[in-house]
Design an enzyme around this catalytic site. Sequence first.
Site, PDB file in Angstrom:
ATOM      1  N   LYS A 122       0.939  -0.966  -0.033  1.00  0.00           N
ATOM      2  CA  LYS A 122      -0.101  -0.179   0.066  1.00  0.00           C
ATOM      3  C   LYS A 122       0.884   1.246  -0.012  1.00  0.00           C
ATOM      4  CE  LYS A 122      -3.727  -2.250   2.535  1.00  0.00           C
ATOM      5  NZ  LYS A 122      -2.835  -3.535   2.668  1.00  0.00           N
TER       6      LYS A 122
ATOM      7  N   CYS B  53      -7.668  -7.028   6.949  1.00  0.00           N
ATOM      8  CA  CYS B  53      -8.152  -8.157   6.098  1.00  0.00           C
ATOM      9  C   CYS B  53      -8.794  -9.237   6.866  1.00  0.00           C
ATOM     10  CB  CYS B  53      -7.020  -8.669   5.171  1.00  0.00           C
ATOM     11  SG  CYS B  53      -5.577  -9.066   6.452  1.00  0.00           S
TER      12      CYS B  53
END
Length: 429
Positions: free
Chosen positions: A248, A335
């Site tokens: 990211k 997640c």
Amino acid sequence: MAIFPKILLKPEVEAYLSSIYKNDELVAAIGPLEAEQKYESLLNNLSHPPAFTTVRVNTHLASVQHIRSLLCEELHKQYASLNVPVLQHPQLPDILLIPVIGPRKDLQKLTNEVIVGAQCGSAVLRGAHIYAPGIVSASKFMKAGDLVSVYSDIEGKCKRGAKEFLGTKVFIGNGISELSRSEIFNSNGPLKGMGIKMIESIYLSPSFDNLLPSYLFLQNLPSSVVSYVLNPQPGERILDMCAAPGGKTTHLATLMHDEFFKMMTHLLAEGPPFLPESFDRILLDPPCSGMGQRPNMAYSWSLKEVTSYQPLQRKLFTVAVQLLKPKGILVYSTCTVTLSENEEQVAWALETFPCLQLQSQEPHIGREGMMGAGLSPEQLKQLQRFDPSEAVLQGMDFNSLQSVKYEDLISLANKDCIGFFIAKFIKVQ
């Protein structure tokens, strides 16, 4: 019809997850039957890979269209001239999607068997070959060059070096052995190199082993959404609080043309190394229980381990609020699929920090938040949850995909991915 069993959970963890997906507020809204169906679908689909392989393009080196063309050529070689569609996501312009076909029911099981661990087996289902350290067991007379059937030991009960394994194992495909049994298990030094080259996995998923490595980065679809939701601007000071391995972070850098600042923070007990209100935007993607990762045929953690992350996440969140400038943006993501690490954290944050307000997300391609944490319908709509509760491409092949509209394929990719959660806040004062 699923070939694999549903994800294997410890009984206490399955009961915990069941209570989440059949909580009173949700059952009252959609009914007990639909809640049960969604929960069972979740358990089944967690053991299967997502419907699409997602790759992020390095737009510093070339245009998306040029790299897409290169990728199509490489896949044409891999798939023996099959016409494999490569889609550009309309709302995530640097993201390419390759459909994953399966599970294939016509693969022949061979006499020679190789057993791999559950983690290695999951990688195979997403297109990986098998490296020697991942092999747990092999047939007695296996030689280099032999065709072998590969099985995943989802319960972790196969003894290393066994010549036969009669326990629970799941067939995941066929390959060619690059090493003999004796080379694998009688070596004095550490094992290196490829052990099995997969030639037909039960899921037809592309291998990215040395495939355009400078141009492409494997990244799950919701993980790519996070950077767009944060929406970093050139010249701003950005903090990625838990940047490991940094996928990211590199995406944020690309979106703001490398004009940014990042920090990996895991030692916050000693105090953050920055002054309060130092950052314009903060991404907090903290350690979590990871119950949204796919494929995962066996989740071995205890309930104590699963529920241990909430305090750490709140500690990190508190530091993030301190470091955020007034009118700054904080994006929180995980997640996992639990309420305690997602919607409950949002409810806690809004109550604990009056300076924070939820913001709508752009793009918003997932579902709204899950009921059960006491958030209002308007607040739930501002959250973004990805639940792997639909297996939308199972039973299809590349020929049948040709008749599916582009926008429908994109919709399928948005629905059948890993489990993930995103919340976006603004610090109003």
